[in-house]
Design an enzyme around this catalytic site. Sequence first.
Site, PDB file in Angstrom:
ATOM      1  N   LYS A  28      90.418  82.773  58.360  1.00 20.63           N
ATOM      2  CA  LYS A  28      91.502  81.865  58.714  1.00 20.63           C
ATOM      3  C   LYS A  28      90.982  80.853  59.730  1.00 20.63           C
ATOM      4  CE  LYS A  28      94.706  81.443  61.719  1.00 20.63           C
ATOM      5  NZ  LYS A  28      94.874  79.957  61.739  1.00 20.63           N
ATOM      6  N   GLU A  55      85.190  86.292  71.392  1.00 21.65           N
ATOM      7  CA  GLU A  55      84.487  85.309  72.225  1.00 21.65           C
ATOM      8  C   GLU A  55      85.560  84.400  72.800  1.00 21.65           C
ATOM      9  OE1 GLU A  55      83.506  81.957  73.016  1.00 21.65           O
ATOM     10  OE2 GLU A  55      81.683  81.696  71.816  1.00 21.65           O
ATOM     11  N   CYS A  67      83.417  76.861  74.886  1.00 21.83           N
ATOM     12  CA  CYS A  67      83.594  77.952  75.848  1.00 21.83           C
ATOM     13  C   CYS A  67      82.435  78.060  76.828  1.00 21.83           C
ATOM     14  CB  CYS A  67      83.761  79.284  75.102  1.00 21.83           C
ATOM     15  SG  CYS A  67      85.246  79.355  74.065  1.00 21.83           S
ATOM     16  N   GLU A 123      89.756  77.646  83.062  1.00 24.16           N
ATOM     17  CA  GLU A 123      89.071  76.891  82.013  1.00 24.16           C
ATOM     18  C   GLU A 123      89.869  75.629  81.703  1.00 24.16           C
ATOM     19  OE1 GLU A 123      86.788  77.915  77.892  1.00 24.16           O
ATOM     20  OE2 GLU A 123      88.818  78.700  78.087  1.00 24.16           O
TER      21      GLU A 123
END
Length: 512
Positions: free
Chosen positions: A189, A264, A298, A399
């Site tokens: 997906k 992750e 990331c 982040e």
Amino acid sequence: MTLSSPVPDVVDLPVASLPTGLRIGGELSPGGAEPIEVVNPATGEAFATVAAADTADVDRAVRVADETFRSGVWSRMPIHDRARLLHRFADGIEARMADLYTLETMNNGRPITETKAQITRLAEWYRYNAALLLADRDAVVPLRGDYHAYTSRFPLGVVGILAPFNHPMMIASKSLAPALATGNSVVLKPSEQTPLTAMLLGDIAADAGIPPGVLNVINGLGRTAGAALTEHPLVKKVVFTGGTEVGRAISLATAGRFAKATLELGGKSPVLVFDDTPVDVAARGAAFAGFIGAGQTCIAGSRLLVQRGVYDRVVDGLAAQAQQIRVGDPSLPETQLGPVISERARTRILGHVESGIAEGARLVTGGRAADVPGLPGGFFIEPTVLADVRNDMQIAQQEIFGPVVVVIPFDDEDEAIRLANDSPFALGSAIWTRDVARAHRVAQQLEMGMVWVNDHHRLDPSSPWGGLKESGTGREGGWESFHDFTHVRAITVRTAADDVDWYGGRATGRLN
């Protein structure tokens, strides 16, 4: 800042000819959910519409994948034949390379030069894992007594892979390649924002001879189709790249049924610059670490730690680098920074910048939406540098996922290590130094999944990739990933000449 102007003759790709349905069991079908419009973030306009899966579609895809797995058409295929088809799949990817990187740039706004550099390596992951398949060996266990003991590995079953918008093909392939190599069936997906290259990949797999039902591709919203996939009882492993909170929910869902998960998640990668590094080298390295992919990665080097002796000069050098970056139409080869993925993302990123300034950070450059001539609807942001940041500020701990680098001073090696490790995230990191002993010494003390020395962003199929703490769990790449798509069984064969007669008066030896 230099802004590039668009030209009308961008790379031509017949989007209308691409598959737009759900690929389940080798057939394309309409989804039960509302179709999804795919937006080009450089223009802010939709350029394609794709089918979307509802929970019933997800259930059907998983069940077809499970039936295909149990049939043995792929899971029990001789490994040399499976490896040969993986190489054919890689050949097909290389043959459609231009379509893939052009489509990915249209879909996520990453500059074509970056996308091309990444996508042209895609086939390596399939070839590498095909090689691991042929190189893998069972282990002989030195069991006590007259026994021959060994291990064997077998595939898990159905694997669900949820790929993100920032590197749709690369991140999907990092897990798709070992999942297929080890004999699993897959339901892939992609992000609802970037589904098109995954759909094309399904076509390429079918043309390569991958049996129907082995690779199923479904589009859909994360909160419906994604949740249904991760919670499905027949899915034996979930691979997810994305936000920490969603990863936490997936971890709980898979743990409840004892399924595997590779996650992750977020990152706030520290980049440590020591004063023996030439300032121009440090500035260029920091810009590469922080602004590639518009900072939407990331492992972006978004937390720059600089030794005080060179702090002001590195800040000035990084600002100069940021101001020279060419922001513009990502389909043009001269563009160096494209848009972020959506207007919502741009608003969020600029909100972080405003919060950082309110906390006391100094805005050195950027901090605004970028105006690109001819693309008024694009989601562009100026490369941004915030200096004089403390490590306890929100902008140093959260982040941002955009082209924003925060700069923090440090005095000595011990403080640099302490600041680097003082984060809820622990994915990647980098060290810039000319002292080889220091490089190794500091690298051994960084509590991160990955450390680069005098570089950043480098990956390879053979190297394990992943983090710890709130950056996730598990690894992609290398033997570590390959074997995590399998179960291991221990087989013990009695080789003694006499029969087992424990209760017949000859009870000797050990039970365990």
